[in-house]
Design a protein around this motif. Sequence first.
Motif, PDB file in Angstrom:
ATOM      1  N   ASN A   1      -9.990  -2.767  14.882  1.00  0.00           N
ATOM      2  CA  ASN A   1      -9.847  -1.348  15.210  1.00  0.00           C
ATOM      3  C   ASN A   1     -10.727  -0.480  14.326  1.00  0.00           C
ATOM      4  OD1 ASN A   1      -8.718   1.178  16.083  1.00  0.00           O
ATOM      5  ND2 ASN A   1      -7.468   1.118  14.235  1.00  0.00           N
ATOM      6  N   LEU A   2     -10.896  -0.904  13.071  1.00  0.00           N
ATOM      7  CA  LEU A   2     -11.700  -0.104  12.155  1.00  0.00           C
ATOM      8  C   LEU A   2     -13.186  -0.415  12.280  1.00  0.00           C
ATOM      9  CD1 LEU A   2      -9.359  -0.173   9.060  1.00  0.00           C
ATOM     10  CD2 LEU A   2      -9.774   1.730  10.607  1.00  0.00           C
TER      11      LEU A   2
ATOM     12  N   PHE B   1       1.313   4.915  10.137  1.00  0.00           N
ATOM     13  CA  PHE B   1       0.258   4.229  10.885  1.00  0.00           C
ATOM     14  C   PHE B   1      -0.432   5.181  11.858  1.00  0.00           C
ATOM     15  CE2 PHE B   1       2.187   0.317   9.343  1.00  0.00           C
ATOM     16  CZ  PHE B   1       1.048  -0.433   9.071  1.00  0.00           C
TER      17      PHE B   1
ATOM     18  N   GLN C   1      -8.719   8.365  11.522  1.00  0.00           N
ATOM     19  CA  GLN C   1      -9.871   7.687  12.125  1.00  0.00           C
ATOM     20  C   GLN C   1     -10.610   8.628  13.074  1.00  0.00           C
ATOM     21  OE1 GLN C   1      -8.729   3.818  13.654  1.00  0.00           O
ATOM     22  NE2 GLN C   1     -10.780   3.385  14.420  1.00  0.00           N
TER      23      GLN C   1
ATOM     24  N   SER D   1      -6.086   6.250   4.234  1.00  0.00           N
ATOM     25  CA  SER D   1      -7.500   6.300   3.852  1.00  0.00           C
ATOM     26  C   SER D   1      -8.308   5.187   4.522  1.00  0.00           C
ATOM     27  CB  SER D   1      -7.652   6.233   2.335  1.00  0.00           C
ATOM     28  OG  SER D   1      -7.338   4.943   1.882  1.00  0.00           O
ATOM     29  N   PHE D   2      -7.641   4.112   4.897  1.00  0.00           N
ATOM     30  CA  PHE D   2      -8.354   3.053   5.623  1.00  0.00           C
ATOM     31  C   PHE D   2      -8.898   3.571   6.957  1.00  0.00           C
ATOM     32  CE2 PHE D   2      -6.422  -0.212   2.889  1.00  0.00           C
ATOM     33  CZ  PHE D   2      -7.546  -0.994   2.699  1.00  0.00           C
ATOM     34  N   GLY D   3      -8.255   4.586   7.500  1.00  0.00           N
ATOM     35  CA  GLY D   3      -8.720   5.154   8.764  1.00  0.00           C
ATOM     36  C   GLY D   3     -10.144   5.694   8.666  1.00  0.00           C
TER      37      GLY D   3
ATOM     38  N   LEU E   1      -6.112  -5.997   5.854  1.00  0.00           N
ATOM     39  CA  LEU E   1      -5.070  -5.396   6.696  1.00  0.00           C
ATOM     40  C   LEU E   1      -4.699  -6.305   7.859  1.00  0.00           C
ATOM     41  CD1 LEU E   1      -6.245  -1.698   7.053  1.00  0.00           C
ATOM     42  CD2 LEU E   1      -4.420  -2.556   5.634  1.00  0.00           C
TER      43      LEU E   1
ATOM     44  N   LEU F   1       0.836  -1.193   0.000  1.00  0.00           N
ATOM     45  CA  LEU F   1       0.000   0.000   0.000  1.00  0.00           C
ATOM     46  C   LEU F   1       0.870   1.243   0.000  1.00  0.00           C
ATOM     47  CD1 LEU F   1      -2.564  -0.832   2.830  1.00  0.00           C
ATOM     48  CD2 LEU F   1      -2.941  -0.980   0.387  1.00  0.00           C
TER      49      LEU F   1
ATOM     50  N   MET G   1      -2.895   7.152  10.058  1.00  0.00           N
ATOM     51  CA  MET G   1      -4.132   6.417   9.839  1.00  0.00           C
ATOM     52  C   MET G   1      -5.051   6.534  11.050  1.00  0.00           C
ATOM     53  SD  MET G   1      -4.456   2.356   9.140  1.00  0.00           S
ATOM     54  CE  MET G   1      -5.588   1.386  10.094  1.00  0.00           C
ATOM     55  N   VAL G   2      -4.453   6.422  12.234  1.00  0.00           N
ATOM     56  CA  VAL G   2      -5.236   6.542  13.457  1.00  0.00           C
ATOM     57  C   VAL G   2      -5.815   7.954  13.591  1.00  0.00           C
ATOM     58  CG1 VAL G   2      -5.042   6.553  15.958  1.00  0.00           C
ATOM     59  CG2 VAL G   2      -4.024   4.706  14.652  1.00  0.00           C
TER      60      VAL G   2
ATOM     61  N   TYR H   1      -5.228  -3.713  -4.320  1.00  0.00           N
ATOM     62  CA  TYR H   1      -5.763  -4.448  -3.180  1.00  0.00           C
ATOM     63  C   TYR H   1      -7.286  -4.337  -3.148  1.00  0.00           C
ATOM     64  CZ  TYR H   1      -6.316   0.183  -1.234  1.00  0.00           C
ATOM     65  OH  TYR H   1      -6.709   1.473  -1.043  1.00  0.00           O
ATOM     66  N   ARG H   2      -7.844  -3.555  -4.048  1.00  0.00           N
ATOM     67  CA  ARG H   2      -9.283  -3.297  -4.010  1.00  0.00           C
ATOM     68  C   ARG H   2     -10.095  -4.485  -4.507  1.00  0.00           C
ATOM     69  NH1 ARG H   2      -9.376   2.242  -3.121  1.00  0.00           N
ATOM     70  NH2 ARG H   2      -7.472   3.037  -4.041  1.00  0.00           N
TER      71      ARG H   2
ATOM     72  N   GLU I   1      -2.952   5.439   0.734  1.00  0.00           N
ATOM     73  CA  GLU I   1      -3.945   4.360   0.755  1.00  0.00           C
ATOM     74  C   GLU I   1      -4.141   3.838   2.177  1.00  0.00           C
ATOM     75  OE1 GLU I   1      -3.363   2.463  -3.728  1.00  0.00           O
ATOM     76  OE2 GLU I   1      -2.101   1.787  -2.087  1.00  0.00           O
ATOM     77  N   LEU I   2      -3.017   3.694   2.873  1.00  0.00           N
ATOM     78  CA  LEU I   2      -3.107   3.208   4.250  1.00  0.00           C
ATOM     79  C   LEU I   2      -3.924   4.174   5.099  1.00  0.00           C
ATOM     80  CD1 LEU I   2      -2.072   1.120   6.411  1.00  0.00           C
ATOM     81  CD2 LEU I   2      -0.428   2.881   7.018  1.00  0.00           C
TER      82      LEU I   2
ATOM     83  N   PHE J   1     -12.575   4.178   7.243  1.00  0.00           N
ATOM     84  CA  PHE J   1     -13.520   3.084   7.039  1.00  0.00           C
ATOM     85  C   PHE J   1     -14.753   3.149   7.939  1.00  0.00           C
ATOM     86  CE2 PHE J   1     -15.261  -1.119   7.598  1.00  0.00           C
ATOM     87  CZ  PHE J   1     -15.393  -1.545   6.290  1.00  0.00           C
TER      88      PHE J   1
END
Lengths: 317, 252, 313
Positions: free
Chosen positions: C209-210, B145, B152, B97-99, C202, B90, B148-149, C257-258, B94-95, B101
């Motif tokens: 966590n998400l 990381f 979030q 952006s996972f935050g 992940l 990633l 990412m948090v 990864y999508r 991209e990483l 979710f």
Amino acid sequence: MKVWMLVAALVLLSVTSLFIGAENLSITDLFSMTDRQWQVLTISRIPRLVSLLIAGVSMSIAGLIMQQLSRNKFVSPTTAGTDDAAKLGILVALLVFASATTMQKMLIAFAFALAGTYVFMKFLDRIKFKDTIFIPLVGLMFGGIINSITTFFAYKNDMIQNVTSWLQGSTSAIMTGRYELLYISVPLLIFAYLYANKFTIAGMGEEFSVNLGLNHKFVVNVGLIIVALVSVVVILTIGIIPFLGLIIPNIVTLYVGDNLKKSLIHTALLGAVFLLVCDIVGRLIIYPYEIPIGLTVGVIGSIVFLYLLMRRRAYEA
Amino acid sequence: MIEVQEVSKSYAGKPVVEKVSLKIRQGSVTSFIGPNGAGKSTLLAMISRLLQKDSGKVLIDGKDISDWKSTELAKKISILKQSNQINLRLTVRELVSFGRFPYSQGKLKKEDWEKVDEAIAYMDLTDLQHKYLDQLSGGQNQRAFIAMVIAQNTEYILLDEPLNNLDMKHSVQIMKVLRRLAEELGKTVIIVIHDINFASCYSDYIVALKDGKIVKEGPTEAIIDNKVLEHIYDMDIPIELVNGNRIGVYFK
Amino acid sequence: MKLKLTMLAVLALGVIAAFLFLDLPHNWEYALDRRVKKVLAIALTGGAIAYATLIFQTMTNNRILTPNVIGLDSLYMLIQTFVIFFFGAVSLPSTNKMMNFGFTVGIMLLFVAVLYKLIFKREGRNLFFLLLVGLVMGTMFGSMTTFMQVLIDPNDFLVVQGKMFASFNNVNTDLLVLSVIILAVVALYAMRFSKYLDAMSLGKEHAVNLGIPYNFVVMNLLVIVAILIAVSTALVGPITFLGLLVVNVGYQFMKTYRHSILIPSTMLISVIALIGGQLIVERVFTFETTVSVIINFIGGAYFLYLLLRESKS
């Protein structure tokens, strides 16, 4: 469990093994044997007993060596692709070198088994994710994949039932002249015994061994060669005996611990005892017919393996 | 507010955390300290619901974590463990952006991307945002990381040994960010940390654990104290005052 | 990305067209009807296997596992061998396809259910543990199958051998319809979970966590995977390494990864591989070998290559 108990069990089972079978031969006949009984004993029963003993000892020790080298309790010839690679080698030997002698076939199979095991061990070395349970999973898959290649060629040549039947572990057809190859294992086992401590150190990793002044590569290679040779010899004479090398060392660890010098003898004895028991069970269950040893060990072995796995979880959680 | 009530956990019959009760103060940085095996990380994992507890309760804003909807809880509390190996290749962006979710369920809207950009800028990663994680150094990775948090955007941020394997410069950088998160954005930050001096310089409150129990908790000055530390670590740690910070000199 | 996906779609359509219309004989209606059925069966199993393998790998965070290894393939062989061993090749249980299908799918799902019960009841639900137990059971089934296969009459064995390898030549229409319905229902159900897949990749801790209800999602996905594999295996037979092959090719080709892109592309690749393989089998090898043997061979070789490459870097 003490060593003498295992030895006693071994002697008892060996004697029992000699006097079970379709042909009538009981221990009371020992001193008044007919010619035919004498023949049964020397041509079939004794070779069978000897091959069971050697195979039991060798497969368990092979498993133990692999576990020491990989430092993973769940690695064995069954779970590292050794058996399957040997199988592929035998098929190749039959197809490509149809006129080869048994010895030449063995060498080809040996080369394959060694290569397969080596690839797997190398892979373990580099793998980032070292969950104990993940490793045998990869190994079994690895074996499955080698098998699919075997199947490809076997199918094309219409040999599937053939391959299946003579690779299934079976001791019923063992007789004089067809098992002597197994004796190759004996010096190898002695060698393994002398090398035992070095395997343990090599298992701790390359840096660790170099620090202790050990030629890491050499020791690992010696170990793998022993494992591959022993497996091939057993597969060629008896067939594939799944899980034997896996469960015996694990059971021994449960009651003796991990001190190799001590556990080695136990492993050897218990391996032989276990295989004898399985063989006797297989011979009695549908007497006078026989269930091949590959099946009995496969079923009993899987159950024991599952038990060990469950137990491990319970212990950790 | 996070409230921990008599939480316990044991492995194979061996207690790791034993009936720990604790209240975490809002808008502050709280550090968990203690020797190896004291149960710090286990406690943190239980608070963040990564680990099932054997008994006891964890309340967040008065509601038991098991009663929270997972998505809602993920907007309230976030956790970052010490090892963050992921199998995907990633980029930083991209990483991060996972935050988003929990808010977007994977379909990011414009305001989600804005948050992502903010988080990246906050961690000073704008120049690196299109680089792949495996091209970055350990410190940069850790920052990604944390970004990412931050994306979030939770009220509570839990970090398990965020300084693990970082050099001095990067450690200070990370700790300053955590401090700012509490001061500027009003976040409640909880960290597990080994170095008592980092804990002393950057946290408002310290919870000291030993053998699965809380030995003492309180404001930093009360814990970074020769007597208290001796009890926790079984060694004599004289405290010196350097530039207004209480520093434990434990090297000799 | 869009372009690549379109390319795959075009390629898939091309292969299908070639398969349908190449060398159509004079009484083309009958031939075409048979070929359409074949294509449908292939697309169905290919798609199901690709999808199942992809989500399975996402769940386990691992690119070198395939759901076929949890013992379902071996169980399938055990059931088929058992039926022929005890009832003979010409008996009702082995010739009535509907009965055989229902029976097989039933036992396979029962097996998976027992496996879950056994493992998820305990604490420390480790996915790998589940897999290993399945795999060991698979080896055990294999031992029993081998035993029966050795004893079987060589003529009956040919029937068993026919079942060892996936075949699309005699797909039963009723079964096909039934499978389409089952798979459609499962696919619809699976849609609910597709939004979680990216974040699941992940790893467990990040996923929790998400805010993903991890255990719930994993349980559901496992059931979905099991149904997909069971149905496709019972329909045409085992193709153990197809999923492994196409999913890895998919990752390499799409470089993303999508899952919104990975899912359609791996399914397309799977269809291309299977229909292309079938074409080769029919035209080049003139049925000397079967498509599953070829796919397993290529998949296996490719996997070994992946392992070796990984161990080099």
